[in-house]
Enzyme design. Structure first.
Site, PDB file in Angstrom:
ATOM      1  N   HIS A 122       0.804  -1.215   0.000  1.00  0.00           N
ATOM      2  CA  HIS A 122       0.000   0.000   0.000  1.00  0.00           C
ATOM      3  C   HIS A 122       0.843   1.273   0.000  1.00  0.00           C
ATOM      4  O   HIS A 122       1.859   1.368   0.679  1.00  0.00           O
ATOM      5  CB  HIS A 122      -0.934   0.007   1.222  1.00  0.00           C
ATOM      6  N   ASP A 123       0.413   2.220  -0.799  1.00  0.00           N
ATOM      7  CA  ASP A 123       0.964   3.582  -0.814  1.00  0.00           C
ATOM      8  C   ASP A 123       2.411   3.667  -1.298  1.00  0.00           C
ATOM      9  O   ASP A 123       3.069   4.689  -1.091  1.00  0.00           O
ATOM     10  CB  ASP A 123       0.838   4.228   0.572  1.00  0.00           C
ATOM     11  N   GLY A 140       4.896  -1.070   2.904  1.00  0.00           N
ATOM     12  CA  GLY A 140       4.091   0.112   2.678  1.00  0.00           C
ATOM     13  C   GLY A 140       4.906   1.388   2.586  1.00  0.00           C
ATOM     14  O   GLY A 140       5.878   1.586   3.315  1.00  0.00           O
TER      15      GLY A 140
END
Length: 265
Positions: A122-123, A140
């Site tokens: 994520h991200d 992340g």
């Protein structure tokens, strides 16, 4: 004209460009945008909230747009954004962004290669012309700047950054930032020199490569601490794109940069 195999599953809400190929047993969810000329091969999965550019290929078993593997995720709308001419090889996975990060998006730039079984969490923000080699895991919010490479079976700790044109060797554990134009290797990970071969292949001159080497000699081998080294470089090296890229990256580093090797140079 699009070629959608009759055994593919494509949501009527998905927005497909022209000349799209979707193979058997591929799945494309709603809230997906796929640009012209993309190929979603057999068994590939494109889940909700994915925007993909033009002329990308997603190979069998890859999953793009899975929800974040983050316990703070609360089902918020977040996205994966893929650039143009990206190859996502077999069984690679790219997760959506999160609200907790403040970004809500995972990005992969154009002309990037994501090899088989790699994971982009994520991200993350993976730039243009990057290579994420097989079995790499990006935690992340990892950032890979343009032209950087993560060697096979390597892992990057959350929030780590790879500078532009950096090359991380295979089986590496990245827990600190890898500055621009560097080779990184050993265990624990350390500065191994300038990515000379990669830079020359990409059009850098010998003079520019030597400039980068001289800067890193000050940072790693002059006996100065990082702050002192950066001040010396700023005062004694002419302003160039290479110098300012290195200074800006290191000054922005929250985790600190990789150290010099423990053994003698």
């Amino acid at each position: 004209m699009n070629k959608i195999h009759p055994q593919a599953c494509v949501s009527p809400e998905a927005k497909l460009g022209d000349n799209i190929e979707v193979g058997p047993f591929a799945f494309i969810d709603a809230n997906v945008e796929i640009g012209d000329g993309c190929r979603i091969l057999n068994g590939a999965t494109i889940l909700n909230h994915v925007k993909m550019g033009k002329n990308c290929t997603v190979f069998p078993g890859a999953v793009v747009g899975g929800i974040p593997q983050d316990l703070k995720f609360e089902g918020e709308e977040s996205w994966v954004e893929i650039g143009d001419r990206v190859n996502i090889r077999e069984c690679a996975t790219i997760n959506r962004g999160t609200k907790a990060s403040g970004k809500l998006v995972t990005k992969v730039g154009s002309d990037t290669l994501i090899m088989s079984y790699a994971h982009i969490a994520h991200d993350c923000n993976v730039g243009n012309h990057c290579i994420v080699v097989s079995y790499v895991g990006l935690a992340g919010e990892v950032e890979m700047e343009d032209w950087s490479v993560m060697g096979g079976n390597s892992g990057a700790h959350q929030f780590c950054r790879l500078g532009t044109h950096a090359f991380v060797g295979a089986y590496s554990k990245v827990s600190k930032d890898v500055p621009p134009y560097c080779l990184a290797g050993r265990d624990p990970l350390a500065f191994e020199g300038v990515n000379r071969v990669g830079l020359l292949r990409r059009g850098f001159t010998e003079e520019q490569v030597n400039e980068i080497k001289d800067i890193y000699d000050i940072i790693y081998f002059s006996g100065r601490n990082t702050t002192q080294a950066l001040e010396y470089i700023e005062a004694n090296f002419p302003a160039t794109e290479r110098r300012d890229t290195i200074l800006g990256f290191i000054r922005k580093s929250a985790r600190g940069i990789i150290p010099k090797p423990r053994t003698n140079r």
